[in-house]
Design a protein around this motif. Structure first.
Motif, PDB file in Angstrom:
ATOM      1  N   LYS A  74      -3.767   0.487  -9.201  1.00 18.10           N
ATOM      2  CA  LYS A  74      -2.852  -0.289  -8.351  1.00 18.10           C
ATOM      3  C   LYS A  74      -1.555   0.486  -8.116  1.00 18.10           C
ATOM      4  O   LYS A  74      -1.058   0.575  -6.985  1.00 18.10           O
ATOM      5  N   LYS A  75      -1.018   1.073  -9.179  1.00 15.45           N
ATOM      6  CA  LYS A  75       0.214   1.874  -9.053  1.00 15.45           C
ATOM      7  C   LYS A  75      -0.024   3.098  -8.163  1.00 15.45           C
ATOM      8  O   LYS A  75       0.850   3.495  -7.402  1.00 15.45           O
ATOM      9  N   GLU A  76      -1.210   3.672  -8.258  1.00 13.45           N
ATOM     10  CA  GLU A  76      -1.543   4.834  -7.427  1.00 13.45           C
ATOM     11  C   GLU A  76      -1.459   4.471  -5.939  1.00 13.45           C
ATOM     12  O   GLU A  76      -0.980   5.277  -5.126  1.00 13.45           O
ATOM     13  N   MET A  77      -1.896   3.274  -5.598  1.00 15.79           N
ATOM     14  CA  MET A  77      -1.813   2.829  -4.200  1.00 15.79           C
ATOM     15  C   MET A  77      -0.375   2.565  -3.791  1.00 15.79           C
ATOM     16  O   MET A  77       0.008   2.824  -2.650  1.00 15.79           O
ATOM     17  N   GLN A  78       0.445   2.064  -4.710  1.00 11.69           N
ATOM     18  CA  GLN A  78       1.847   1.750  -4.420  1.00 11.69           C
ATOM     19  C   GLN A  78       2.705   3.002  -4.277  1.00 11.69           C
ATOM     20  O   GLN A  78       3.720   2.978  -3.591  1.00 11.69           O
ATOM     21  N   ALA A 113     -11.134  -1.267 -11.191  1.00 10.38           N
ATOM     22  CA  ALA A 113     -10.601  -0.127 -10.442  1.00 10.38           C
ATOM     23  C   ALA A 113     -10.163   0.927 -11.453  1.00 10.38           C
ATOM     24  O   ALA A 113     -10.023   0.647 -12.639  1.00 10.38           O
ATOM     25  N   HIS A 114      -9.935   2.139 -10.955  1.00  6.77           N
ATOM     26  CA  HIS A 114      -9.428   3.230 -11.782  1.00  6.77           C
ATOM     27  C   HIS A 114      -8.778   4.252 -10.853  1.00  6.77           C
ATOM     28  O   HIS A 114      -9.042   4.249  -9.652  1.00  6.77           O
ATOM     29  N   PRO A 115      -7.922   5.128 -11.387  1.00  7.49           N
ATOM     30  CA  PRO A 115      -7.353   6.177 -10.539  1.00  7.49           C
ATOM     31  C   PRO A 115      -8.461   7.016  -9.904  1.00  7.49           C
ATOM     32  O   PRO A 115      -9.548   7.169 -10.465  1.00  7.49           O
ATOM     33  N   LYS A 116      -8.175   7.552  -8.719  1.00  9.78           N
ATOM     34  CA  LYS A 116      -9.175   8.362  -8.003  1.00  9.78           C
ATOM     35  C   LYS A 116      -9.637   9.546  -8.838  1.00  9.78           C
ATOM     36  O   LYS A 116     -10.813   9.878  -8.842  1.00  9.78           O
ATOM     37  N   LEU A 117      -8.706  10.192  -9.529  1.00 14.88           N
ATOM     38  CA  LEU A 117      -9.055  11.321 -10.386  1.00 14.88           C
ATOM     39  C   LEU A 117      -9.384  10.804 -11.781  1.00 14.88           C
ATOM     40  O   LEU A 117      -8.495  10.510 -12.579  1.00 14.88           O
ATOM     41  N   LEU A 118     -10.654  10.651 -12.042  1.00 19.40           N
ATOM     42  CA  LEU A 118     -11.138  10.239 -13.355  1.00 19.40           C
ATOM     43  C   LEU A 118     -11.878  11.446 -13.909  1.00 19.40           C
ATOM     44  O   LEU A 118     -12.870  11.892 -13.328  1.00 19.40           O
ATOM     45  N   VAL A 119     -11.359  12.007 -14.999  1.00 19.30           N
ATOM     46  CA  VAL A 119     -11.781  13.330 -15.460  1.00 19.30           C
ATOM     47  C   VAL A 119     -12.359  13.269 -16.868  1.00 19.30           C
ATOM     48  O   VAL A 119     -11.809  12.607 -17.749  1.00 19.30           O
TER      49      VAL A 119
END
Length: 169
Positions: A74-78, A113-119
């Motif tokens: 959510k923060k990544e989108m904001q 959901a999760h951040p786009k970069l999941l490593v």
């Protein structure tokens, strides 16, 4: 060996045990991070743009991590001007082996959901960063210098992250 030498040796050994020379501190350059993202592509911190970064270290068995990752998405989108990466950095405790990309992909499907970069990183990263527990979030400036390290997931840690993100806008 006399008693003085033994005491000195024990004191030096105790200092070495309690001081993690790998641990990062505020103002340090971030250690390099390598891994594979959940699509199988190679991830390297050095390849990321010169933007502020939220580097979250998680473990799939960590309940607070499971709650935190959707919030980070959510923060990544904001905050599109900030790069978010969630790095898995622990071994499977039951088998004492590394998790696979398939394990992390399956875990990702259980999240809202999760951040786009999941490593998929390694437990070595935990040591390099001096991570003492999960979740741990390292906030990096555009120059990849450590600005803040946040442990845990609660109202206070969410506020710390939100305050830092607001300053990056």
């Amino acid at each position: 060996m006399n008693i003085f030498n033994r005491i000195t040796l024990l004191a030096v050994f105790a200092l070495l045990i309690t001081h993690n020379s790998w641990a990062i501190s505020i103002g340090d350059n971030s250690p390099q991070i390598f891994g594979r993202d959940i699509s199988g592509d190679i991830f390297a911190l050095s390849r990321l743009e010169n933007k502020p970064k939220v580097i979250n270290f998680f473990w799939i068995e960590c309940k607070p991590c499971q709650k935190e990752l959707p919030l980070l998405a959510k923060k990544e989108m904001q905050y599109p001007g900030v790069i978010f990466a969630a790095i898995h950095a622990e071994r499977n405790q039951a088998t004492d082996s590394n998790y696979s990309i398939e394990d992390i992909q399956a875990f990702a499907k259980t999240l809202k959901a999760h951040p786009k970069l999941l490593v998929l990183g390694s437990d070595r990263l935990k040591t390099q960063f001096g991570i003492k527990g999960f979740p741990a979030t390292v906030l990096l400036g555009p120059d990849n210098k450590v600005e803040k390290i946040i442990y845990g997931f609660n109202d206070n840690t969410i506020k710390q992250l939100s305050d830092w993100l607001k300053k990056q806008s």
